[in-house]
Write a protein that holds these residues in place. Sequence first.
Motif, mmCIF file in Angstrom:
data_model
loop_
_atom_site.group_PDB
_atom_site.id
_atom_site.type_symbol
_atom_site.label_atom_id
_atom_site.label_comp_id
_atom_site.label_asym_id
_atom_site.label_seq_id
_atom_site.Cartn_x
_atom_site.Cartn_y
_atom_site.Cartn_z
ATOM 1 N N GLN A 169 -8.532 -5.915 -11.814
ATOM 2 C CA GLN A 169 -8.823 -4.641 -11.142
ATOM 3 C C GLN A 169 -8.377 -4.620 -9.687
ATOM 4 O OE1 GLN A 169 -13.218 -4.089 -10.479
ATOM 5 N NE2 GLN A 169 -13.313 -6.114 -11.464
ATOM 6 N N TYR A 170 -7.761 -5.724 -9.212
ATOM 7 C CA TYR A 170 -7.343 -5.799 -7.815
ATOM 8 C C TYR A 170 -5.828 -5.806 -7.650
ATOM 9 C CZ TYR A 170 -12.238 -6.627 -7.052
ATOM 10 O OH TYR A 170 -13.603 -6.479 -7.035
ATOM 11 N N ASP A 171 -5.109 -5.408 -8.687
ATOM 12 C CA ASP A 171 -3.677 -5.217 -8.523
ATOM 13 C C ASP A 171 -3.437 -4.164 -7.443
ATOM 14 O OD1 ASP A 171 -0.864 -5.668 -9.725
ATOM 15 O OD2 ASP A 171 -1.052 -3.482 -9.645
ATOM 16 N N TRP A 172 -2.342 -4.324 -6.693
ATOM 17 C CA TRP A 172 -2.094 -3.405 -5.583
ATOM 18 C C TRP A 172 -2.017 -1.944 -6.040
ATOM 19 C CZ3 TRP A 172 -3.251 -3.861 -0.860
ATOM 20 C CH2 TRP A 172 -3.102 -5.055 -0.149
ATOM 21 N N ILE A 207 0.827 -1.207 0.000
ATOM 22 C CA ILE A 207 0.000 0.000 0.000
ATOM 23 C C ILE A 207 0.862 1.258 0.000
ATOM 24 C CG2 ILE A 207 -1.655 1.344 1.356
ATOM 25 C CD1 ILE A 207 -2.716 -1.450 2.352
ATOM 26 N N THR A 208 1.798 1.337 0.948
ATOM 27 C CA THR A 208 2.583 2.566 1.089
ATOM 28 C C THR A 208 3.510 2.796 -0.103
ATOM 29 O OG1 THR A 208 4.202 1.344 2.453
ATOM 30 C CG2 THR A 208 2.478 2.574 3.608
ATOM 31 N N ARG A 209 3.985 1.724 -0.724
ATOM 32 C CA ARG A 209 4.857 1.885 -1.889
ATOM 33 C C ARG A 209 4.081 2.274 -3.145
ATOM 34 N NH1 ARG A 209 8.575 -3.603 -1.224
ATOM 35 N NH2 ARG A 209 9.926 -2.837 0.455
ATOM 36 N N SER A 210 2.768 2.011 -3.150
ATOM 37 C CA SER A 210 1.986 2.196 -4.372
ATOM 38 C C SER A 210 1.086 3.419 -4.336
ATOM 39 C CB SER A 210 1.131 0.944 -4.633
ATOM 40 O OG SER A 210 1.934 -0.227 -4.692
ATOM 41 N N LEU A 211 1.114 4.207 -3.256
ATOM 42 C CA LEU A 211 0.271 5.393 -3.188
ATOM 43 C C LEU A 211 0.659 6.366 -4.301
ATOM 44 C CD1 LEU A 211 0.232 5.997 0.672
ATOM 45 C CD2 LEU A 211 -1.657 5.129 -0.740
ATOM 46 N N PRO A 212 -0.308 6.873 -5.062
ATOM 47 C CA PRO A 212 0.034 7.730 -6.205
ATOM 48 C C PRO A 212 0.596 9.093 -5.821
ATOM 49 C CG PRO A 212 -2.186 6.794 -6.445
ATOM 50 C CD PRO A 212 -1.738 6.533 -5.046
#
Length: 351
Positions: free
Chosen positions: A333-336, A44-49
């Motif tokens: 649609q559920y890729d991290w 989650i934290t690595r993928s936040l836009p």
Amino acid sequence: MSTSRLRSRLRVVRDLCRNVVQRADVHYLVENAIWSIRHDGLMITRSLPQRKGRITVRAEGIKNSVLHFGSVNTWLSPNGAIRPSDDSNRRVVTWFHVVPGDGRLDHLARVAGRVNLWHTSCTITRDILTEHGIPADQVVVVPLGVDLKTFFPPTPEKRAKLRQDLGIPEDHLVIGSFQKDGEGWLAGDKPKLIKGPDIFCDTLEALHREHKLFVLLTGPARGYVQNRLKAIGIPFAHRSCPTPNHVAPYYHALDCYLITSRAEGGPKPMLEAMASGIPVLTTPVGMAKDILHPGEDALVATSEHLVEPLHTLLSEPSLRERVAQNALSTVAQYDWSCIARRYETEIYDRL
């Protein structure tokens, strides 16, 4: 002092220092162990836009940030005590699934005001939380994700090689179960009934004379299942995985993945199996109720009625192929990367 205990203490010291000197928009608080929740927090934290995020095992030293407690266990104790944190933070608490009789539900009315938003991965848990006094507009449902770069269908050659390496007879059908379903962290001879290991074994026992079955297990504390399989006479293999992503190749050996849990927040293996091109049969728990299209991208049945759909799935290769192909479309649609974007827009942007 054992090596694992020393590493645990060093993680605490490291994170206390980082909490003071490293600034972040979102601090995702995890338990001080290499568990699935830690992997979730990293993804989650690595993928936040748009926001900078980091995981931590301690809340001390964090100020003026979003403090996301990645599990209710990291915030609320069984006796109703809450984890101290600075009031300048905006608090989010995740509660994945509610175990029947969980005494923490009795404390919700008293402590709910300390939380800005509650998060869960499924509508089943959302409904339980609102029934116990959490306002509906304060509970956000965002499902778990899966790393599609790690979990993907195998080539026929890799599948054949893996099955050979695992000693799986060519004429056997392989059923997977990749979870912890025993009490404790050692042998796990006592079943963790919420995960349904008894249902898993009962279902296979009812079918093992009609099908040549082989069971592939990963995860700690699988003693109960292993002992039952030995007694029934079903061959199996068990492999340990040091991190959640190490399980990925083992999906490639499967013909189907069986979930028999009585309650779940996910389960994550449902998405992992779907992404790996493996058909899933599951009880209607956790996210299954929200994201699956029964009969199309998975088979869904109550715990009392798993035998017939599993028999059908094992008997019809064309059904397995159709379900697996449909599941690949669903799971995209559920890729991290997609799920982290939802965390940002549906949770953190509201604070």
